[in-house]
Scaffold this active site. Structure first.
Site, PDB file in Angstrom:
ATOM      1  N   LYS A   1     -34.065  25.507  61.931  1.00 54.53           N
ATOM      2  CA  LYS A   1     -32.679  25.412  61.429  1.00 54.53           C
ATOM      3  C   LYS A   1     -31.742  25.534  62.609  1.00 54.53           C
ATOM      4  CE  LYS A   1     -30.419  25.024  57.549  1.00 54.53           C
ATOM      5  NZ  LYS A   1     -30.846  24.427  56.271  1.00 54.53           N
TER       6      LYS A   1
ATOM      7  N   ASP B   1     -26.602  20.098  56.502  1.00 54.08           N
ATOM      8  CA  ASP B   1     -26.543  21.321  55.684  1.00 54.08           C
ATOM      9  C   ASP B   1     -25.050  21.540  55.429  1.00 54.08           C
ATOM     10  OD1 ASP B   1     -28.437  23.643  54.699  1.00 54.08           O
ATOM     11  OD2 ASP B   1     -26.681  24.659  55.480  1.00 54.08           O
TER      12      ASP B   1
HETATM   13  P1  NDP Z   1     -21.583  21.187  51.529  1.00 54.20           P
HETATM   14  O1  NDP Z   1     -20.926  21.518  52.807  1.00 54.20           O
HETATM   15  O2  NDP Z   1     -21.653  19.773  51.094  1.00 54.20           O
HETATM   16  O3  NDP Z   1     -20.920  22.015  50.341  1.00 54.20           O
HETATM   17  C1  NDP Z   1     -20.872  23.392  50.358  1.00 54.20           C
HETATM   18  C2  NDP Z   1     -20.159  23.871  49.103  1.00 54.20           C
HETATM   19  O4  NDP Z   1     -20.316  25.276  49.003  1.00 54.20           O
HETATM   20  C3  NDP Z   1     -18.661  23.609  49.136  1.00 54.20           C
HETATM   21  O5  NDP Z   1     -18.197  23.419  47.815  1.00 54.20           O
HETATM   22  C4  NDP Z   1     -18.103  24.893  49.712  1.00 54.20           C
HETATM   23  O6  NDP Z   1     -16.766  25.169  49.348  1.00 54.20           O
HETATM   24  C5  NDP Z   1     -19.033  25.918  49.119  1.00 54.20           C
HETATM   25  N1  NDP Z   1     -19.163  27.072  50.016  1.00 54.20           N
HETATM   26  C6  NDP Z   1     -19.709  27.067  51.255  1.00 54.20           C
HETATM   27  N2  NDP Z   1     -19.626  28.300  51.801  1.00 54.20           N
HETATM   28  C7  NDP Z   1     -19.022  29.060  50.887  1.00 54.20           C
HETATM   29  C8  NDP Z   1     -18.648  30.419  50.848  1.00 54.20           C
HETATM   30  N3  NDP Z   1     -18.893  31.238  51.891  1.00 54.20           N
HETATM   31  N4  NDP Z   1     -18.043  30.879  49.716  1.00 54.20           N
HETATM   32  C9  NDP Z   1     -17.794  30.053  48.669  1.00 54.20           C
HETATM   33  N5  NDP Z   1     -18.118  28.742  48.648  1.00 54.20           N
HETATM   34  C10 NDP Z   1     -18.730  28.267  49.737  1.00 54.20           C
HETATM   35  O7  NDP Z   1     -23.055  21.824  51.641  1.00 54.20           O
HETATM   36  P2  NDP Z   1     -24.380  21.453  50.844  1.00 54.20           P
HETATM   37  O8  NDP Z   1     -24.059  21.067  49.460  1.00 54.20           O
HETATM   38  O9  NDP Z   1     -25.175  20.536  51.685  1.00 54.20           O
HETATM   39  O10 NDP Z   1     -25.141  22.856  50.864  1.00 54.20           O
HETATM   40  C11 NDP Z   1     -24.973  23.819  49.829  1.00 54.20           C
HETATM   41  C12 NDP Z   1     -26.171  24.749  49.823  1.00 54.20           C
HETATM   42  O11 NDP Z   1     -27.370  23.995  49.606  1.00 54.20           O
HETATM   43  C13 NDP Z   1     -26.411  25.545  51.116  1.00 54.20           C
HETATM   44  O12 NDP Z   1     -26.985  26.787  50.790  1.00 54.20           O
HETATM   45  C14 NDP Z   1     -27.478  24.701  51.830  1.00 54.20           C
HETATM   46  O13 NDP Z   1     -28.215  25.449  52.746  1.00 54.20           O
HETATM   47  C15 NDP Z   1     -28.315  24.273  50.647  1.00 54.20           C
HETATM   48  N6  NDP Z   1     -29.155  23.091  50.844  1.00 54.20           N
HETATM   49  C16 NDP Z   1     -28.623  21.900  51.262  1.00 54.20           C
HETATM   50  C17 NDP Z   1     -29.444  20.796  51.403  1.00 54.20           C
HETATM   51  C18 NDP Z   1     -28.905  19.456  51.760  1.00 54.20           C
HETATM   52  O14 NDP Z   1     -29.701  18.502  51.772  1.00 54.20           O
HETATM   53  N7  NDP Z   1     -27.621  19.298  52.040  1.00 54.20           N
HETATM   54  C19 NDP Z   1     -30.902  20.888  51.188  1.00 54.20           C
HETATM   55  C20 NDP Z   1     -31.337  22.165  50.661  1.00 54.20           C
HETATM   56  C21 NDP Z   1     -30.485  23.213  50.530  1.00 54.20           C
HETATM   57  P3  NDP Z   1     -15.552  24.781  50.347  1.00 54.20           P
HETATM   58  O15 NDP Z   1     -15.540  23.281  50.378  1.00 54.20           O
HETATM   59  O16 NDP Z   1     -14.352  25.383  49.715  1.00 54.20           O
HETATM   60  O17 NDP Z   1     -15.920  25.391  51.657  1.00 54.20           O
HETATM   61  O1  2IT Z   2     -32.015  23.542  53.586  1.00 59.77           O
HETATM   62  C1  2IT Z   2     -32.513  22.393  53.668  1.00 59.77           C
HETATM   63  O2  2IT Z   2     -33.634  22.137  53.217  1.00 59.77           O
HETATM   64  C2  2IT Z   2     -31.700  21.340  54.284  1.00 59.77           C
HETATM   65  N1  2IT Z   2     -30.567  21.584  54.642  1.00 59.77           N
HETATM   66  C3  2IT Z   2     -32.287  19.972  54.491  1.00 59.77           C
HETATM   67  C4  2IT Z   2     -33.174  19.944  55.693  1.00 59.77           C
HETATM   68  C5  2IT Z   2     -33.647  18.581  56.131  1.00 59.77           C
HETATM   69  O3  2IT Z   2     -34.240  18.544  57.220  1.00 59.77           O
HETATM   70  O4  2IT Z   2     -33.465  17.585  55.432  1.00 59.77           O
END
Ligand code: NDP
Ligand code: 2IT
Length: 448
Positions: free
Chosen positions: A124, A164
């Site tokens: 990561k 992420d």
């Molecule tokens: P994005 O940046 O697209 O979206 C994040 C969302 O979460 C936004 O709505 C944001 O709000 C909110 N958020 C982030 N930090 C905070 C906080 N401290 N308090 C309140 N709201 C918060 O990220 P992703 O959708 O990609 O990721 C979301 C989660 O999913 C994370 O935990 C990530 O690790 C996990 N994940 C992502 C993957 C991926 O493929 N993208 C794969 C697997 C897991 P705001 O816009 O107001 O900041």
């Molecule tokens: O938390 C996760 O699994 C991710 N942010 C995606 C990682 C990836 O390599 O696609």
């Protein structure tokens, strides 16, 4: 050294890294039966080895903002384990990023990637850079500067970053451009690239869709269906909105999404038009609250969704967003299934509470593995230079999520014969993921 002694050591050495300790304890709490059955794990110190990353690269990022002022940020790449394949995992840009956060994410990623059954190790990365309020040129300069440092340590066969929080297709493309510029190598060094220049179809949708496919498997195991279920989702980013989209397509009623400013509640449920509006609104970094002016519903400023009644919760924003009090609210409000779209969104207290109340619980390393699984498919498409259709990837994603579900459920039954109605996905996922990595380490001897 027993597992409990190993945990004490981690707690003492890393007391300043609470998220990392939390993630380690969660895994450790479930793998004792496996350890008992495999004395060679203890003898070869598998657990003690797995809690120490292979290496952590830490670097400074200098970049220039639109005012011509020099800004300095800190960046990291945690290369945790390459036992099963090249280090693989996302990059996060958020002001809350610390070494502890990236270590917990990298640690989880090892087992998540193992669960997919695809050849990936765990890693990561990220930076304490805040993309909020930055212009496109500032984002571009930051991504270039980040990759100028990172390119020394990554390649398609060494370490393959992706997106992420705060890192999506735009950022991945800027980083890919800098990598290509510096190395002259056009390959699969990053996943989540734009479709048309190496990206896989469906990578954008994969995490959210995959979480809902996992949920469908959980419901089927209880002889239930997703149709007509009321779903609460937190977050309004990549994972949340695609989870909302798939759940809606399958006939559920998604009544909330949220962000760092508050929660949007639409009793009528989302539909595709509303979801498209939300995607466009977030892409422009505009307030979620404006939804109410267009489609009605209610805006709860500075509140989370969990005071609202529902059947299913899919927390998909960030770590520890659901605390013990929130978990109590979930149980009181009728939530029967919790599916983690985010990584470690529940505190340890919250996990305990919902498990005690027999809420069906899918931990992130199982439920959100669809994103990294399609990343692995992107890597393999890059290697063979041939691309699959949306339907082909979607079918693979469905079968990968079903395999993760079934293998976690089987492992849970194998070790826990006490409570047949309740499938312990948390224990099952940890047991399966840990065993795959541990067996590779045993085969390698003491290198790795
Ligand atoms: P994005 O940046 O697209 O979206 C994040 C969302 O979460 C936004 O709505 C944001 O709000 C909110 N958020 C982030 N930090 C905070 C906080 N401290 N308090 C309140 N709201 C918060 O990220 P992703 O959708 O990609 O990721 C979301 C989660 O999913 C994370 O935990 C990530 O690790 C996990 N994940 C992502 C993957 C991926 O493929 N993208 C794969 C697997 C897991 P705001 O816009 O107001 O900041
Ligand atoms: O938390 C996760 O699994 C991710 N942010 C995606 C990682 C990836 O390599 O696609």
């Amino acid at each position: 050294m027993s597992i409990s002694q190993a945990i004490e050591k981690v707690e003492a050495r890393y007391s300043h890294q609470p998220e990392f300790v939390q993630a380690v304890k969660e895994v450790a709490s479930t793998i004792a039966p496996l350890y008992d059955a495999h004395p060679e794990y203890q003898q070869m110190k598998i657990f003690e080895r797995l809690v120490e990353p292979d290496r952590i690269i830490c670097f400074r990022i200098n970049w220039e903002d639109d005012q011509g002022e020099v800004q300095v940020n800190r960046g990291w790449r945690v290369q945790f384990s390459n036992a099963l394949g090249p280090y693989k995992g996302g990059v996060r840009f958020h002001p809350t990023v610390t070494q502890s956060v990236l270590k917990f994410l990298g640690f989880e990623q090892i087992f998540k990637n193992a669960l997919t059954g695809l050849p990936m190790g765990g890693g990561k990365g990220g930076a304490d850079f805040d993309p909020k309020g930055k212009s496109d040129s500032e984002i571009r300069r930051f991504c270039y500067a980040f990759m100028r440092e990172l390119h020394h340590y990554v390649s398609k066969d060494i370490d393959v970053p992706a997106g992420d929080i705060g890192v999506g297709g735009r950022e991945v493309s800027y980083m890919f451009a800098m990598y290509k510029n510096l190395t002259r190598e056009y390959g699969g060094v990053l996943t989540g690239k734009g479709v048309g220049f190496g990206g896989s179809l469906m990578r954008t949708e994969a995490t959210g869709y995959g979480a809902v496919y996992f949920l469908e498997n959980m419901l089927t195991a209880q002889n239930e269906s997703i149709e007509g279920k009321k779903v609460l989702i937190s977050g309004a980013g990549n994972v949340s909105l695609h989870a909302a989209e798939k759940a809606t397509m399958l006939g559920a009623s998604v009544v909330t999404v949220s962000d760092s400013q508050g929660t949007l509640y639409d009793e009528a449920g989302l539909n595709q038009e509303k979801i498209d509006w939300l995607k466009a609104q977030k892409a422009k970094s505009k307030p979620l609250a404006e939804y109410v002016d267009v489609y009605g519903g209610e805006w709860f400023a500075k509140q989370k969704p969990w005071h609202i009644k529902g059947d299913i919760a899919i927390p998909s924003a960030t770590q520890n967003e659901v605390n013990g009090e929130d978990a109590k609210l979930m149980v009181e409000n009728g939530i029967k299934y919790v599916v983690e779209g985010a990584n470690m969104p529940l505190t340890a207290d919250a996990v305990d509470h919902i498990r005690v109340h027999r809420v069906h619980y899918a931990p992130g390393k199982a439920a959100n593995a669809g994103g990294v699984a399609v990343s692995a498919l992107e890597m393999s498409q890059n290697s063979v230079r041939q691309y699959k259709t949306f339907e082909q990837i979607d079918d693979r994603l469905k079968s990968i999520m079903k395999n993760i579900h079934d293998s976690a459920a089987d492992a849970s039954n194998q070790y826990d014969k006490t409570d047949k109605g309740y499938i312990d996905y948390m224990a099952g996922a940890n047991l399966v993921g840990f065993k795959r990595v541990a067996d590779a380490l045993i085969a390698y001897g003491i290198l790795n």
